[in-house]
Each structure stands twice: as structure tokens, then as C-alpha cells.
Enzyme design. Structure first.
Site, PDB file in Angstrom:
ATOM      1  N   GLY A   1       0.829  -1.210   0.000  1.00 56.40           N
ATOM      2  CA  GLY A   1       0.000   0.000   0.000  1.00 56.40           C
ATOM      3  C   GLY A   1       0.860   1.255   0.000  1.00 56.40           C
ATOM      4  O   GLY A   1       2.097   1.185  -0.091  1.00 56.40           O
TER       5      GLY A   1
ATOM      6  N   VAL B   1      -4.452 -11.335   5.391  1.00 52.48           N
ATOM      7  CA  VAL B   1      -4.042 -11.543   6.794  1.00 52.48           C
ATOM      8  C   VAL B   1      -5.222 -11.829   7.729  1.00 52.48           C
ATOM      9  O   VAL B   1      -5.004 -12.074   8.921  1.00 52.48           O
ATOM     10  CB  VAL B   1      -3.175 -10.376   7.340  1.00 52.48           C
TER      11      VAL B   1
ATOM     12  N   TYR C   1     -14.348   1.508  10.199  1.00 49.21           N
ATOM     13  CA  TYR C   1     -12.895   1.738  10.258  1.00 49.21           C
ATOM     14  C   TYR C   1     -12.503   2.137  11.682  1.00 49.21           C
ATOM     15  O   TYR C   1     -11.583   1.564  12.268  1.00 49.21           O
ATOM     16  CB  TYR C   1     -12.544   2.840   9.264  1.00 49.21           C
TER      17      TYR C   1
HETATM   18  P1  NAD Z   1      -3.436   1.633   1.454  1.00 52.59           P
HETATM   19  O1  NAD Z   1      -4.841   1.255   1.121  1.00 52.59           O
HETATM   20  O2  NAD Z   1      -2.605   2.237   0.396  1.00 52.59           O
HETATM   21  O3  NAD Z   1      -2.640   0.393   2.057  1.00 52.59           O
HETATM   22  C1  NAD Z   1      -3.265  -0.634   2.771  1.00 52.59           C
HETATM   23  C2  NAD Z   1      -2.693  -1.954   2.282  1.00 52.59           C
HETATM   24  O4  NAD Z   1      -3.281  -3.029   3.044  1.00 52.59           O
HETATM   25  C3  NAD Z   1      -3.019  -2.224   0.803  1.00 52.59           C
HETATM   26  O5  NAD Z   1      -1.845  -2.579   0.103  1.00 52.59           O
HETATM   27  C4  NAD Z   1      -4.005  -3.386   0.862  1.00 52.59           C
HETATM   28  O6  NAD Z   1      -3.973  -4.196  -0.276  1.00 52.59           O
HETATM   29  C5  NAD Z   1      -3.579  -4.086   2.139  1.00 52.59           C
HETATM   30  N1  NAD Z   1      -4.638  -4.914   2.740  1.00 52.59           N
HETATM   31  C6  NAD Z   1      -5.905  -4.570   3.033  1.00 52.59           C
HETATM   32  N2  NAD Z   1      -6.570  -5.605   3.571  1.00 52.59           N
HETATM   33  C7  NAD Z   1      -5.693  -6.647   3.605  1.00 52.59           C
HETATM   34  C8  NAD Z   1      -5.773  -7.993   4.049  1.00 52.59           C
HETATM   35  N3  NAD Z   1      -6.903  -8.500   4.559  1.00 52.59           N
HETATM   36  N4  NAD Z   1      -4.667  -8.775   3.954  1.00 52.59           N
HETATM   37  C9  NAD Z   1      -3.507  -8.289   3.439  1.00 52.59           C
HETATM   38  N5  NAD Z   1      -3.372  -7.015   2.997  1.00 52.59           N
HETATM   39  C10 NAD Z   1      -4.456  -6.209   3.087  1.00 52.59           C
HETATM   40  O7  NAD Z   1      -3.536   2.632   2.718  1.00 52.59           O
HETATM   41  P2  NAD Z   1      -2.401   3.470   3.468  1.00 52.59           P
HETATM   42  O8  NAD Z   1      -2.777   4.888   3.403  1.00 52.59           O
HETATM   43  O9  NAD Z   1      -1.061   3.045   3.038  1.00 52.59           O
HETATM   44  O10 NAD Z   1      -2.642   2.997   4.957  1.00 52.59           O
HETATM   45  C11 NAD Z   1      -1.829   1.989   5.551  1.00 52.59           C
HETATM   46  C12 NAD Z   1      -2.181   1.848   7.022  1.00 52.59           C
HETATM   47  O11 NAD Z   1      -1.974   3.094   7.697  1.00 52.59           O
HETATM   48  C13 NAD Z   1      -3.634   1.439   7.276  1.00 52.59           C
HETATM   49  O12 NAD Z   1      -3.663   0.513   8.345  1.00 52.59           O
HETATM   50  C14 NAD Z   1      -4.297   2.731   7.677  1.00 52.59           C
HETATM   51  O13 NAD Z   1      -5.377   2.518   8.527  1.00 52.59           O
HETATM   52  C15 NAD Z   1      -3.163   3.482   8.370  1.00 52.59           C
HETATM   53  N6  NAD Z   1      -3.353   4.937   8.317  1.00 52.59           N
HETATM   54  C16 NAD Z   1      -3.101   5.641   7.174  1.00 52.59           C
HETATM   55  C17 NAD Z   1      -3.307   7.019   7.154  1.00 52.59           C
HETATM   56  C18 NAD Z   1      -2.992   7.870   5.944  1.00 52.59           C
HETATM   57  O14 NAD Z   1      -3.139   9.096   6.010  1.00 52.59           O
HETATM   58  N7  NAD Z   1      -2.522   7.325   4.845  1.00 52.59           N
HETATM   59  C19 NAD Z   1      -3.808   7.671   8.296  1.00 52.59           C
HETATM   60  C20 NAD Z   1      -4.100   6.899   9.414  1.00 52.59           C
HETATM   61  C21 NAD Z   1      -3.852   5.535   9.427  1.00 52.59           C
END
Ligand code: NAD
Ligand code: UDP
Length: 309
Positions: free
Chosen positions: A10, A57, A145
Site C-alpha cells: 500500500g 491476513v 474503520y
Molecule cells: P493503502 O490502502 O494504500 O494500504 C493498505 C494496504 O493493506 C493495501 O496494500 C491493501 O492491499 C492491504 N490490505 C488490506 N486488507 C488486507 C488484508 N486483509 N490482507 C492483506 N493485505 C491487506 O492505505 P495506506 O494509506 O497506506 O494505509 C496503511 C495503514 O496506515 C492502514 O492501516 C491505515 O489505517 C493506516 N493509516 C493511514 C493514514 C494515511 O493518512 N494514509 C492515516 C491513518 C492511518
């Protein structure tokens, strides 16, 4: 170290993979590509210290060999993603976190949970300190979420208290940078895409709601400091510079030199009215502060998006 990164394909995950590889560590990226993309990590595949396992996962996670740390980042993260994928979001936050903690217990490794400012909901305390318990609507569209992440924090602390695992919780505030999906609906890719295409910039509500934006390099630096620290309580990582969304739209128009007009659309249900991290805990215990200004971070991001639009 040998590090497992769930959600490593991600947006944030791929930057973490790069960070630890650059550090000389071994990285095992586990991702089912639900909202991530193989192209985010394609350039890492030739690296001997990098391994990709396509896996959901929420099912038992099998990793051969020793593991020193698990960074659990798998989860849809953009409001339009998690509203479209409510059950997958709840399952990855609950079952996925349980499995990742089980792996940490079996491997006797550290564990770091990607939590979020969303656990504060529509906050009644501003800026948000880690001691604030939040104001979340459990049955609203964002509840899938917010509550999944609140459960994830609770089970992480339970594994810490009962199984003595060295756990960390990072509460991530809005983060942006290259490799966000152009169409993930979050404000940075949406506004940059609209501005570069000369399309109207869609400000939701009256645009007075606020957010504070952190460049992804600052975030990954904060996360790696937290991983190496002795802290087990949650730590906010974000950039405390706060902007109204209308102000932010004008910044994007200025930096892209766009002729786009701003239009106003309906505010999504339960959209938090304010958001700004109090980062005194990160400053005190991790000696961390964000270094990248909004102009610098957005310029890098815009030039990356230019190649995609
Ligand atoms: P993203 O959607 O780009 O990345 C999430 C990744 O998790 C993706 O590659 C997706 O394919 C993978 N994924 C989802 N469900 C899955 C599963 N069941 N098994 C395996 N892989 C799975 O989002 P991001 O912005 O990179 O966010 C990453 C993490 O950081 C998340 O947990 C999110 O809650 C947290 N987060 C992000 C932000 C932000 O501003 N980007 C803010 C707060 C929290
Ligand atoms: N937003 C907006 N126009 C868009 C996308 C988002 O005005 O095209 C607003 C959204 O309503 C919210 C803020 O920008 O107030 C940040 O939204 P985002 O989806 O990036 O993440 P959130 O912080 O709400 O999780």
C-alpha cells in the site's frame, strides 16, 4: 532485523519497505492487494533482502524463519475504500490484527500497529492528545474503520499485558506523498488530480473542516523511531500545521498553477470537523518532529502525480 510488513504494497507500506531495506534489514511484505498495488513494490523485487507474499491476513499468517518485528499496516484506509469494503475493513482490523499478534507471540517479535487519528472520531478535544478517548459514532459509515482500529488497539494492549509482547501503537494523522492511488478519494490525490486536469476542485461541505497533513517521509521516520523505542503507549505521528479544506484547495491550485474553480459538494456523514495532532509525546520520547513543509511535500507529490495523470 527481519521485518514483516502487512499492507506493505500500500501507500505507506511501500515507503516502509524501502526505509527498512535501505537500513540493511530484511523485509517480508504480506499483502492481498485489496487496495494496494504490485507496482508500488515492483522495483523492490530484485532486492535479495525483500520477499513478497500475496496473502489475506484475516487468514492464518505463516512465515518461515525468525522474525524480529511485525508492522501491521494492512487495512483499507481511505473513506471511500472502507465505506465500499466495510466487512473487509472490520475483519482486517479485528481478525487480521489477532493473526498478526499471534505471529508476534509465536516469533517472540516486536509488534507495531498502524492506528489512526480516526479513533478520536469527531473530536471534542482539540488538538488531540493521546489521553483523549474520542467521540466515535459506532454505527455510522465511518464506524467500520474507527471501531476496527479501536478494537485493534485494545487487542494490542491485551497482548502486551497478558503475553508481554513488546507492542507499539502509532496513531497516524493524514499522511500524503507519492504512490497514493489517484482515485482513492482522499483529499490530496483528489485535489491534485482535479487541479492537474483543470477539473473543478470538489470541496465537501463549506470547507471549514480542518486537517493537518504530514509528508510520508516524516511519518516513516517517526514509525522507525517508535519501533526502536521502549514506548508501549500510543503515540500520535502527524504534522501539526492545520488547514481548513478550503485553504488547502487554494494551496493546491497555487502550487499546480491550475485554472480549476472550487465547487462545494455535500459533506460526508460524520466527517470530523477538526483534526490536529498534539505531538508532545513524540517530541519528548522519540525526539521526533516533522521536517518537510507543506510546500516541499506537495511539490514532490504533485510532480509524481504529473507523471500519472
Ligand atoms: P493503502 O490502502 O494504500 O494500504 C493498505 C494496504 O493493506 C493495501 O496494500 C491493501 O492491499 C492491504 N490490505 C488490506 N486488507 C488486507 C488484508 N486483509 N490482507 C492483506 N493485505 C491487506 O492505505 P495506506 O494509506 O497506506 O494505509 C496503511 C495503514 O496506515 C492502514 O492501516 C491505515 O489505517 C493506516 N493509516 C493511514 C493514514 C494515511 O493518512 N494514509 C492515516 C491513518 C492511518
Ligand atoms: N474532502 C473534500 N473533497 C474531496 C475529498 C475530501 O473536501 O474531494 C474533504 C473531506 O470531506 C474531509 C477532508 O477533505 O473533510 C479529508 O478527507 P480525506 O478523505 O482525505 O480523509 P479523512 O481525513 O476524512 O479521513
Amino acid at each position: 532485523m527481519r521485518i514483516v510488513i502487512t499492507g506493505g504494497a500500500g501507500f505507506i507500506g511501500c515507503h516502509l519497505c524501502e526505509k527498512f531495506l535501505k537500513n540493511g534489514d530484511y523485509v517480508v511484505c504480506v499483502d492481498n492487494l485489496l487496495t494496494g498495488s504490485a507496482s508500488n513494490i515492483a522495483h523492490l523485487k530484485k532486492e535479495k533482502r525483500f520477499k513478497f507474499i500475496k496473502h489475506d491476513v484475516t487468514k492464518f499468517i505463516k512465515i518461515d524463519g525468525s522474525v524480529d518485528a511485525i508492522l501491521h499496516f494492512a487495512s483499507p484506509a481511505s473513506p471511500i475504500d472502507y465505506i465500499k469494503l466495510p466487512i473487509q475493513t472490520l475483519k482486517v482490523g479485528s481478525l487480521g490484527t489477532h493473526n498478526a499478534l499471534g505471529l508476534a507471540k509465536a516469533k517472540k517479535s516486536k509488534f507495531l500497529l498502524a492506528s489512526t487519528s480516526e479513533i478520536y472520531g469527531d473530536p471534542l478535544v482539540h488538538p488531540q492528545k493521546e489521553s483523549y478517548w474520542g467521540n466515535v459514532n459506532p454505527i455510522g459509515p465511518r464506524g467500520v474503520y474507527d471501531e476496527a482500529k479501536r478494537f485493534a488497539e485494545a487487542i494490542t494492549m491485551a497482548y502486551h499485558r497478558i503475553h508481554k509482547i513488546d507492542t507499539k501503537i502509532v496513531r497516524i494523522f493524514n499522511t500524503y506523498g507519492d504512490r497514493m492511488r489517484l482515485n482513492d478519494g482522499r483529499v490530496v490525490p483528489s485535489f491534485v488530480y482535479q487541479a492537474l486536469k483543470g477539473k473543478p476542485i470538489t470541496v465537501f461541505g463549506n470547507g471549514k473542516q480542518t486537517r493537518s497533513f504530514c509528508y510520508v517521509w516524516d511519518l516513516v521516520d517517526g514509525i522507525s523511531r517508535l519501533l526502536m523505542s521502549p514506548i508501549n503507549d500510543p503515540v500520535n505521528i502527524g504534522n501539526p500545521m492545520e488547514y481548513s479544506i478550503l485553504q488547502f484547495a487554494k494551496i493546491i491550485i497555487r502550487l499546480t498553477g491550475s485554472k480549476s474553480k472550487i465547487i462545494f459538494e455535500k459533506l460526508p456523514v460524520d466527517d470530523p470537523k477538526v483534526r490536529q495532532p498534539n505531538i508532545s509525546r513524540a517530541k519528548k520520547y522519540l525526539k521526533w518532529t516533522p521536517k518537510v513543509s507543506i510546500e516541499e511535500g506537495l511539490e514532490k507529490t504533485i510532480s509524481w502525480f504529473k507523471g500519472k495523470v
